[in-house]
Design an enzyme around this catalytic site. Structure first.
Site: not given
Ligand code: XMP
Length: 524
Positions: A79, A167, A169, A221-227
């Site tokens: 573009c 585009h 994408e 935190s129990g979340g995916v990222d920090s785990t």
């Protein structure tokens, strides 16, 4: 050496999608603002110029010096990128010929062009341009056209330079992904060896080098990222990683105990801190959503800091920051760049004099999940819905009390366990989740909300005057926008019955049918 593609961002809304497409084909890439080109190391196999809200003819149009790139590395202009090259390399761009917005039918003119290998001669693409390339740049020739625009795609002879006005994408460009793949693999020669396991091997090695025998603190935190961040660090530095998991008294039913247990299974060195009373005392009588968030953030820092101080000699703070949080986007003014940063423990590093380590900063959310799976983390942890730092406090409108928390926890438990137990697949799963065979795994995020008012009902022969629970379930790709999920009526009927029958203090259940924007996912 990890081969990669460099994407130069001119501020288009969909630049991140170019990155996502490449990553989906296991090609590593990085997005950088057009005016902050990184050093062109040999691992960079090609460059993509993104779209932009600007016209190349604007006085303030973003400009990039391509002299070290064009003709030297494979280059694809998308573009604005295609118009930029036409405008600056001997062609012409005009604002008054043909505008195209929306779907268009593309006809491939040069079927031998590697960009279109395996692409249908006539295929649908997504156009969004007010300007049109009136004359091609020097040495260029047309490789594809639409009915309205002859120069819809071109290549420059003697160079590996390609350009498309559409585009590729976005998903409305039906064969766009194939074109991007052709660019990355055929034209740039990328092998596509960026896999979760190769990422794990590389990052663990890097972390070993970077951290040596240093001690690292990480807030779980129990979340995916920090785990996932914790498991990677654990693999690299073992017991030198010290994790802290704070119970803020606002977590969901049994969450603290369950999550702590699963962390132990993962072999992590975790200190569980019970700070519920402190958080609740700071929230007493606070009703304003922003003040609630601020009180929780400040208390978290206080608790975390006190615990971290007990870990003598720690030099690093690890964070689960992911790629969308760190991408700098080319600001609308061109020269100024905005950074969207999100740090769950913002303020801590400076205060405590800690260095930051962020093992996931190269990954998109679904890649974090794939890495988590490659690390053998249990499905229950990897597939968890996002949950906000301020926890149930922002799903309980108005002042937080123990009694209201009890009602919300019980209602949320009924809703979430019902989603998990309802076996089926929604037709429009929000992220490619290989594990989705039930409602919970098919959606981005769900939760119950306790409204701050009571209404009249009848239970048995008695009049009741009790609270209302709202249910929220959304699909999303990144949380920036979201659609409410069309949950089956039979499911909603069952959950409504179960909540009213089982949760003392509730006599009415509603389902939130608002999308984001204009609503947000969380109610406060
Ligand atoms: P909203 O409500 O802004 O939420 O549409 C978008 C996504 O962000 C999550 N969220 C938060 N996450 N700390 C977090 O770690 C926060 O303060 C916070 N507020 C919202 C929300 O759950 C959703 O996934």
């Amino acid at each position: 050496m990890q081969e990669s593609i460099l994407i130069l961002d001119f501020g288009s809304q969909v630049t991140q999608l170019i990155g996502r497409r490449l990553r989906e084909m296991n090609v590593y890439c990085e997005i950088h603002p057009y005016n902050k080109i990184p050093e062109l190391t040999p691992d960079i196999k090609g460059v993509i110029l993104s779209g932009s809200p600007f016209s190349v003819r604007d006085a303030k149009a973003p400009f990039v010096d391509l002299s070290n790139i064009k003709g030297k590395l494979p280059l694809l202009g998308i573009c604005y990128g295609s118009q930029f090259m036409a405008y600056h390399f001997g062609g012409d761009v005009n604002g008054s010929i043909a505008r195209e917005y929306g779907r268009a039918s593309l006809t491939v003119v040069d079927e031998s062009c590697p960009l279109f290998e395996g692409v249908s001669k006539v295929n649908q693409v997504w156009m969004s341009h007010g300007d049109t390339i009136a004359a091609l740049p020097t040495n260029a020739r047309v490789i594809a056209s639409t009915e309205d625009v002859v120069n819809a795609a071109y290549r420059i002879e003697g160079e590996e330079t390609y350009a498309v006005q559409f585009h590729p994408e976005v998903s409305h460009s039906v064969e766009g992904t194939k074109m991007i793949e052709n660019f990355a693999k055929r034209i740039c020669g990328c092998k596509g060896d960026w896999t979760p396991s190769s990422f794990v091997d590389n990052i663990v090695e890097e972390l070993k080098q970077q951290l040596g025998d240093d001690k690292v603190i990480l807030g779980l935190s129990g979340g995916v990222d920090s785990t996932v961040a914790a498991v990677l660090l654990n693999k690299a530095i073992g017991s030198n990683l010290h994790c802290i998991f704070v119970d803020n008294g606002l977590l969901r039913k049994n969450e603290f105990e369950d999550v702590l247990e699963s962390y132990k299974d993962l072999g992590l060195n975790v200190i569980g801190v019970n700070a519920g009373e402190l958080f609740l005392s700071k929230l007493k009588d606070v009703t304003d959503p922003e003040l609630k968030r601020k009180a929780i953030g400040a208390t978290f820092i206080e608790v975390f800091e006190a615990e971290a101080k007990k870990i003598k000699g720690a030099e690093w703070l690890a964070q689960g920051t992911i790629y969308p949080d760190v991408i700098e986007s080319a600001g609308i003014e061109g020269a100024t760049c905005k950074i969207k940063s999100h740090h769950n423990v913002g303020g801590l590093p400076e205060k405590m004099n800690l260095k930051i380590v962020e093992p996931l900063r190269a990954l998109f959310k679904d890649e974090v999940r794939r890495v988590g799976r490659a690390l053998g983390i249990k499905k229950e942890l990897i597939g968890r819905h996002p949950f906000p730092g301020p926890s149930l406090a922002i799903r309980l409108l108005g002042a937080v009390t123990e009694d209201k928390l009890r009602i919300l926890r019980d209602a949320d438990e009924v809703f979430i366990s019902s989603l998990r137990n309802w076996k089926c697949e929604l037709p429009h799963a929000s992220f490619p989740n290989e594990m989705a065979d039930n409602l919970y795994d098919s959606i981005w995020q769900a939760g119950a909300i306790l409204l701050p008012c009571k209404s009249v009902g009848v239970m048995g022969d008695e009049r009741s005057y009790e609270y209302t629970i709202a249910l929220r379930a959304v699909i999303s790709v990144d949380g920036m926008s979201a659609d409410w999920v069309h949950l089956p009526y039979e499911f909603l009927a069952k959950v409504s019955n179960d909540i009213i029958n089982k949760v003392r203090g509730v006599n009415r259940v509603c389902y939130d049918i608002s999308s984001k924007p204009p609503a947000t996912i969380e109610w406060e």
